[in-house]
Design a protein around this motif. Structure first.
Motif, PDB file in Angstrom:
ATOM      1  N   UNK A  57       0.864  -1.175   0.000  1.00 51.57           N
ATOM      2  CA  UNK A  57       0.000   0.000   0.000  1.00 51.57           C
ATOM      3  C   UNK A  57       0.900   1.225   0.000  1.00 51.57           C
ATOM      4  N   UNK A  58       0.846   2.000  -1.072  1.00 52.06           N
ATOM      5  CA  UNK A  58       1.650   3.214  -1.172  1.00 52.06           C
ATOM      6  C   UNK A  58       0.744   4.427  -1.020  1.00 52.06           C
ATOM      7  N   UNK A  66       8.222   5.090  -7.215  1.00 56.22           N
ATOM      8  CA  UNK A  66       8.388   4.048  -6.206  1.00 56.22           C
ATOM      9  C   UNK A  66       7.633   2.780  -6.587  1.00 56.22           C
ATOM     10  N   UNK A  67       6.406   2.921  -7.048  1.00 56.27           N
ATOM     11  CA  UNK A  67       5.634   1.737  -7.424  1.00 56.27           C
ATOM     12  C   UNK A  67       6.287   1.016  -8.594  1.00 56.27           C
ATOM     13  N   UNK A  81      -1.420   2.036  -5.259  1.00 51.85           N
ATOM     14  CA  UNK A  81      -0.787   3.344  -5.144  1.00 51.85           C
ATOM     15  C   UNK A  81      -1.854   4.427  -5.092  1.00 51.85           C
ATOM     16  N   UNK A  82      -1.885   5.163  -3.981  1.00 49.93           N
ATOM     17  CA  UNK A  82      -2.850   6.242  -3.798  1.00 49.93           C
ATOM     18  C   UNK A  82      -2.166   7.585  -4.025  1.00 49.93           C
ATOM     19  N   UNK A  83      -2.745   8.398  -4.897  1.00 49.81           N
ATOM     20  CA  UNK A  83      -2.225   9.735  -5.162  1.00 49.81           C
ATOM     21  C   UNK A  83      -3.392  10.715  -5.222  1.00 49.81           C
ATOM     22  N   UNK A  84      -3.297  11.784  -4.432  1.00 49.35           N
ATOM     23  CA  UNK A  84      -4.384  12.755  -4.359  1.00 49.35           C
ATOM     24  C   UNK A  84      -4.391  13.739  -5.522  1.00 49.35           C
ATOM     25  N   UNK A 166       4.803   5.186   2.815  1.00 53.29           N
ATOM     26  CA  UNK A 166       4.009   6.386   3.081  1.00 53.29           C
ATOM     27  C   UNK A 166       4.847   7.659   2.977  1.00 53.29           C
ATOM     28  N   UNK A 167       4.443   8.548   2.087  1.00 54.70           N
ATOM     29  CA  UNK A 167       5.041   9.877   1.974  1.00 54.70           C
ATOM     30  C   UNK A 167       3.912  10.838   1.612  1.00 54.70           C
TER      31      UNK A 167
END
Length: 231
Positions: A57-58, A66-67, A81-84, A166-167
């Protein structure tokens, strides 16, 4: 007669092809990519803890670097991969496509303690500094986007990750504390003490320890901290 040589469309970084982009692969980012120094601390940490069969879970997918690194260097089962930032989603997918990555699902969403109305996400001139926090750089904001808000506890129950990367630019203290991470085998978290303070840093450590993970100094450096189960 030979066809004219096409202009080079990719940068090379850690063996990966990174598509050139006029607003993304520029300046310091371009140099760091070429030298293999882009997100170096986080990359080094992740490579030390991710294993075959992991579900990763990124949180904070960035440019998809990174993924892509994880997917091309490790036989993981899947990466979520979660990106807002909605403006980055097409580029992330182009990085995956350029490297024949097929086991990553990209989510344009924010995770929160519970489902909610779409939230304001502040896009900055430096896209890497875009975040939920308006006050971390109000003068550099170029747009405000509405982003889907999903429940973190529900997401964990559905995806069942074994590794967290997590970043999330200062949201780590409040967000991580709202969920049960006991299903993790390892976590790599970039801290932002300039925004979350000593209390926020302590909260991250407390949350990981509560989940049964221990600080792992051999895969930690400066603000990038790694936790894992067992020694």
């Amino acid at each position: 007669m030979d066809a004219p040589t096409q202009p080079r469309q990719f940068l090379r970084s850690r063996g990966m092809k990174i598509p050139k982009h006029p607003d993304i692969t520029t300046g310091r980012v371009r140099g760091a990519l070429r030298e293999g120094l882009y997100e170096r601390k986080e990359c080094d940490a992740v490579m030390k803890v991710v294993q075959q069969g992991d579900v990763v879970l990124e949180l904070g997918a960035g440019i998809g670097y990174m993924s892509t690194l994880i997917a091309t260097k490790n036989p993981v089962e899947h990466i979520h991969a979660f990106e807002a930032n909605p403006g980055l989603i097409p580029y992330i997918r182009s990085v995956h496509e350029a490297n024949d990555v097929t086991n990553v699902t990209v989510h344009n969403a924010l995770l929160a303690p519970e489902d909610g109305a779409p939230a304001d996400f502040f896009v900055r001139k430096n896209f890497l500094a875009s975040s939920l926090n308006r006050e971390s750089g109000p003068d550099s904001i170029v747009s405000v986007e509405k982003v889907e808000m999903r429940s973190l506890p529900k997401t964990l129950a559905e995806l069942r990750p074994t590794v967290l990367v997590c970043d999330i630019e200062g949201a780590e203290a409040d967000l991580l504390a709202c969920a049960d991470w006991s299903g993790l085998r390892a976590a790599v978290i970039e801290l932002h003490p300039q925004w979350i303070g000593q209390a926020g840093v302590q909260s991250v450590f407390d949350t990981m320890h509560k989940a049964g993970l221990t600080y792992f100094p051999k895969a930690s450096e400066a603000k990038v901290v790694t936790f894992r189960k067992g020694w």
